[in-house]
Enzyme design. Structure first.
Site, PDB file in Angstrom:
ATOM      1  N   SER A   1       2.989   1.706  -4.577  1.00  0.00           N
ATOM      2  CA  SER A   1       4.379   1.827  -5.176  1.00  0.00           C
ATOM      3  C   SER A   1       4.352   3.163  -5.878  1.00  0.00           C
ATOM      4  O   SER A   1       3.551   3.462  -6.287  1.00  0.00           O
ATOM      5  CB  SER A   1       4.425   0.770  -6.336  1.00  0.00           C
ATOM      6  OG  SER A   1       5.538   1.014  -7.193  1.00  0.00           O
TER       7      SER A   1
ATOM      8  N   SER B   1       3.303  11.824   0.154  1.00  0.00           N
ATOM      9  CA  SER B   1       2.357  11.395  -0.947  1.00  0.00           C
ATOM     10  C   SER B   1       1.010  11.981  -1.142  1.00  0.00           C
ATOM     11  O   SER B   1       0.207  11.638  -1.931  1.00  0.00           O
ATOM     12  CB  SER B   1       2.192   9.753  -0.684  1.00  0.00           C
ATOM     13  OG  SER B   1       3.385   9.102  -0.899  1.00  0.00           O
TER      14      SER B   1
END
Length: 467
Positions: A233, A128
């Site tokens: 998310s 991420s």
């Protein structure tokens, strides 16, 4: 800064070779406990922090508070790095910078079968941390007037977020995870919801499109009314990739490569596309899935189209330091867009404690010498921490190749482990110097539950375990 705790590993002091696994009559019970906790594990994979409050925080001040030691204390950093491996991580590689001073280090094994050692310049799946790169590309397009942060995402992508929902959710909400759009991970790997990791192996070489991923997330119920809460998310950042595609007419990974990676002069950072193998030197990457995969299995070869613009980047710790140094120093974005990026939402634990502040693809956490900015990443077998001081002068990036190595207790709570304290101490040592406090040691488990032994790989996966 490091939210999870790896189980302790034992080492043989004389030879330095891995200790053999201690088998106990309770092994079956541990596996059943791991399976029972699989839903908690899935939540940890798809969420960076607990639920947040409903008020947006102003941009953090660029000045740091607290004290730090100028320069890099190399012997202390070397010791802190070794402590991470000694606490249970197979291999760890890190880089730190303070102005013009640099330190690079590595400890442990890149391959536990061959005993190949780690080295500081290994390429690594950074998960991420990719979101920071994607966010920069979106903000660059915003600076050109092509994207309005407070315009509805449905204005740009009505086919992906249709109707009233698309009119309520703004681009800013997608970027700071206040959109309420659910994460697609559980749908892309459905066995995880049933307490099995079989889909991790079944889908190792699958190619999945961004539209398919978005549809999986959007098809789920809205998590909350847009703009009223916070929930991490990955669907949000696949959507942002498609937003880049819409406004530029080009593949979003190519846009990020041209406008962010090449502009920053990064030589070892790239999107792998559907290629499962990593180009260049890298470690094998092992995942234990909280005991469900025991011994840990190598996932260093993997088709990362399931992560795309949300988490597929490959990089090095040195490149990540250069990226955040340039970003926070104003080299990649105009001042107005950098201020927008650092306008944050306070992410709170259930007791109301703010655990971090999340901006537009970047987060801020507290250290002993003030706030640090950056992102972390977690994909199958690979973990990354990358943070910088608020002025971009001082950075640390850490990669490690054993994931979900901790255990749950009977109540589904993670058992603390010394490896977490070791990773936090290394991060604080690099960012703050001697101001870094020694974290309280976590209790060690009764038995070494994650062995530092050669993983027993299923024969049909042997050809898919090199990266």
């Amino acid at each position: 800064m490091h939210p999870t705790h790896p189980d302790r590993l034992d080492h043989t002091a004389s030879s330095g070779r891995p200790a053999r696994r201690q088998r106990t009559p309770h092994a079956g019970r541990r596996v059943r406990q791991a399976a029972a906790a699989a839903t908690v594990a899935l939540a940890l994979l798809t969420a960076a922090a607990p639920a947040a409050s409903a008020a947006t925080a102003p941009a953090a001040d660029s000045a740091t508070s607290g004290t730090f030691t100028a320069g890099l204390e190399r012997k202390a950093l070397d010791a802190s790095l070794r402590a991470v491996h000694d606490a249970g991580i197979y291999g760890v590689y890190a880089a730190a910078r303070d102005g013009g001073a640099r330190w690079n280090g590595a400890a442990g094994f890149a391959d536990v079968v061959t005993q190949r050692p780690t080295r500081p310049d290994l390429r690594h799946r950074v998960g991420s941390v990719t979101k920071s790169f994607t966010a920069v590309a979106v903000l660059q397009q915003s600076a050109k007037g092509r994207i309005g942060l407070d315009r509805p995402i449905g204005d740009y992508l009505p086919e992906l977020v249709p109707g009233e929902r698309g009119r309520k959710i703004t681009v800013r909400m997608v970027m700071n995870h206040t959109s309420g759009i659910a994460d697609y991970i559980g749908e892309a790997f459905p066995s995880l919801k049933a307490g099995s990791t079989s889909s991790l192996d079944d889908e190792r070489h699958r190619t999945i499109t961004p539209t398919e991923l978005v549809n999986l997330g959007v098809a789920l119920p809205q998590s909350f009314e847009p703009g009223t809460d916070w929930a991490y998310s990955n669907t949000n950042y696949i959507l942002l990739g498609e937003l880049l595609r819409k406004v530029t007419g080009q593949d979003p990974e190519q846009v990020i490569t041209r406008d962010v990676i090449r502009r920053a002069g990064l030589r070892d950072t790239y999107f792998p596309g559907a290629a499962a193998k990593i180009k260049g030197p890298h470690a094998k990457m092992y995942d234990n899935w909280f005991g469900l995969i025991d011994p840990p299995r190598d996932y260093s070869e993997y088709n990362m189209t399931w992560a795309g613009t949300a988490g597929a980047l490959i990089s090095t710790t040195q490149d990540l330091n250069s990226f955040y140094r340039q970003l926070l120093g104003g080299g990649l974005l105009p001042a107005a867009q950098l201020r927008e990026m650092r306008t944050t939402w306070p992410v709170k634990a259930p007791d109301g404690t703010v655990v971090m502040n999340y901006g537009l693809g970047i987060l801020s956490v507290d250290t002993s010498c003030g706030p640090a900015w950056g992102h972390n990443g977690a994909v199958f077998g690979a973990g990354t921490e990358s943070y910088a001081s608020a002025d971009g002068r001082r950075q640390v990036s850490i990669g490690y190749n054993l994931m979900k190595y901790q255990r749950f207790d009977d109540q589904g709570k993670l058992i603390p482990h010394p490896g977490d304290a070791a990773l936090q101490k290394l991060t604080d040592q690099a960012l703050c110097g001697t101001a870094a406090p020694a974290p309280a040691p976590a209790p060690a488990p009764e038995k070494p539950k994650v062995p530092l032994t050669a993983p027993q790989i299923a024969p049909e996966l042997i050809d898919g375990l090199r990266r």
